[in-house]
Design a protein around this motif. Structure first.
Motif, PDB file in Angstrom:
ATOM      1  N   GLN A   1      -0.189   6.329 -15.125  1.00 28.07           N
ATOM      2  CA  GLN A   1       0.550   5.379 -14.958  1.00 28.07           C
ATOM      3  C   GLN A   1       0.413   4.369 -13.930  1.00 28.07           C
ATOM      4  O   GLN A   1       0.195   5.023 -12.698  1.00 28.07           O
ATOM      5  N   ILE A   2       0.923   3.261 -14.004  1.00 27.27           N
ATOM      6  CA  ILE A   2       0.772   2.375 -12.972  1.00 27.27           C
ATOM      7  C   ILE A   2       2.240   1.844 -12.267  1.00 27.27           C
ATOM      8  O   ILE A   2       3.165   1.611 -13.443  1.00 27.27           O
ATOM      9  N   ILE A   3       2.444   2.145 -11.071  1.00 26.92           N
ATOM     10  CA  ILE A   3       3.785   2.326 -10.607  1.00 26.92           C
ATOM     11  C   ILE A   3       3.938   1.089  -9.450  1.00 26.92           C
ATOM     12  O   ILE A   3       3.102   1.182  -8.437  1.00 26.92           O
ATOM     13  N   ASP A   4       5.168   0.529  -9.232  1.00 26.53           N
ATOM     14  CA  ASP A   4       5.464  -0.168  -8.444  1.00 26.53           C
ATOM     15  C   ASP A   4       6.510   0.548  -7.462  1.00 26.53           C
ATOM     16  O   ASP A   4       7.698   0.838  -7.631  1.00 26.53           O
ATOM     17  N   ASP A   5       5.987   1.110  -6.303  1.00 23.86           N
ATOM     18  CA  ASP A   5       6.658   2.001  -5.405  1.00 23.86           C
ATOM     19  C   ASP A   5       7.973   1.255  -4.612  1.00 23.86           C
ATOM     20  O   ASP A   5       8.869   1.767  -4.350  1.00 23.86           O
ATOM     21  N   ASP A   6       7.917  -0.192  -4.544  1.00 23.62           N
ATOM     22  CA  ASP A   6       8.873  -0.942  -3.734  1.00 23.62           C
ATOM     23  C   ASP A   6      10.077  -0.731  -4.884  1.00 23.62           C
ATOM     24  O   ASP A   6      11.250  -0.761  -4.149  1.00 23.62           O
TER      25      ASP A   6
ATOM     26  N   LYS B   1      -4.442  -7.105 -12.023  1.00 22.29           N
ATOM     27  CA  LYS B   1      -5.659  -6.830 -11.963  1.00 22.29           C
ATOM     28  C   LYS B   1      -6.175  -5.796 -10.913  1.00 22.29           C
ATOM     29  O   LYS B   1      -7.273  -5.330 -10.995  1.00 22.29           O
ATOM     30  N   ALA B   2      -5.131  -5.522  -9.746  1.00 24.54           N
ATOM     31  CA  ALA B   2      -5.859  -4.475  -8.951  1.00 24.54           C
ATOM     32  C   ALA B   2      -5.039  -3.444  -8.685  1.00 24.54           C
ATOM     33  O   ALA B   2      -3.576  -4.035  -8.728  1.00 24.54           O
ATOM     34  N   VAL B   3      -5.350  -2.346  -8.340  1.00 23.25           N
ATOM     35  CA  VAL B   3      -4.319  -1.248  -8.258  1.00 23.25           C
ATOM     36  C   VAL B   3      -4.713  -0.415  -7.040  1.00 23.25           C
ATOM     37  O   VAL B   3      -6.043  -0.386  -6.698  1.00 23.25           O
ATOM     38  N   VAL B   4      -3.974   0.410  -6.461  1.00 26.44           N
ATOM     39  CA  VAL B   4      -4.270   1.507  -5.579  1.00 26.44           C
ATOM     40  C   VAL B   4      -4.342   2.750  -6.229  1.00 26.44           C
ATOM     41  O   VAL B   4      -3.468   3.271  -6.973  1.00 26.44           O
TER      42      VAL B   4
ATOM     43  N   ARG C   1      -0.268  -4.999  -5.710  1.00 18.93           N
ATOM     44  CA  ARG C   1      -1.227  -4.072  -5.774  1.00 18.93           C
ATOM     45  C   ARG C   1      -0.453  -2.552  -6.323  1.00 18.93           C
ATOM     46  O   ARG C   1      -0.314  -1.915  -5.355  1.00 18.93           O
ATOM     47  N   PRO C   2      -0.088  -2.416  -7.313  1.00 17.52           N
ATOM     48  CA  PRO C   2       0.729  -1.386  -7.729  1.00 17.52           C
ATOM     49  C   PRO C   2      -0.342   0.035  -7.678  1.00 17.52           C
ATOM     50  O   PRO C   2      -1.612   0.013  -7.442  1.00 17.52           O
ATOM     51  N   ARG C   3       0.090   1.319  -7.747  1.00 18.70           N
ATOM     52  CA  ARG C   3      -0.244   2.529  -7.561  1.00 18.70           C
ATOM     53  C   ARG C   3      -0.846   3.122  -9.085  1.00 18.70           C
ATOM     54  O   ARG C   3       0.073   3.119  -9.782  1.00 18.70           O
ATOM     55  N   LEU C   4      -1.814   3.605  -9.280  1.00 18.68           N
ATOM     56  CA  LEU C   4      -2.378   3.910 -10.436  1.00 18.68           C
ATOM     57  C   LEU C   4      -2.084   5.340 -10.077  1.00 18.68           C
ATOM     58  O   LEU C   4      -3.057   6.146  -9.449  1.00 18.68           O
TER      59      LEU C   4
END
Length: 109
Positions: free
Chosen positions: A35-40, A80-83, A20-23
């Motif tokens: 932007q959609i970001i994977d913080d990990d 499919k899903a974001v924060v 669930r990446p961050r938008l």
């Protein structure tokens, strides 16, 4: 209230993962960037902006176009899903137009 405090308070509760990446949405006076970001991994997975585009219309219409574009790119990247990360902006006007357009295209918040 100072917007820097609002941004810190908002981002303290939000963290994007691979599932669930961050938008993240930034709205300036002229342009809109999402932007959609994977913080990990600290990587940007999908990116959409009005900078350099010839798109016309009101600022709310441009925000809706960016919301649709980011959702389409997310589908292609199998996201499919974001924060939702609104940063220092309140959820109103252009911010809500972008979010509603992304939801219409199937992106889950």
């Amino acid at each position: 209230m100072n917007t820097a405090f609002r941004a810190k308070r908002t981002r303290a509760k939000i963290h994007g993962t691979a599932e669930r990446p961050r938008l993240s949405v930034h709205i300036s006076n002229k342009h809109i960037t999402a932007q959609i970001i994977d913080d990990d991994k600290s990587t940007t997975l999908v990116y959409a902006t009005t900078v350099g585009s010839k798109a016309t219309g009101s600022k709310s219409e441009l925000a809706a176009k960016i919301g649709k574009e980011i959702a389409d790119k997310a589908k292609k990247a199998k996201i499919k899903a974001v924060v939702f990360d609104r940063g220092a902006k309140l959820y109103a006007g252009r911010m809500s137009a972008l979010a509603e357009a992304a939801r219409k295209e199937g992106l889950e918040f």
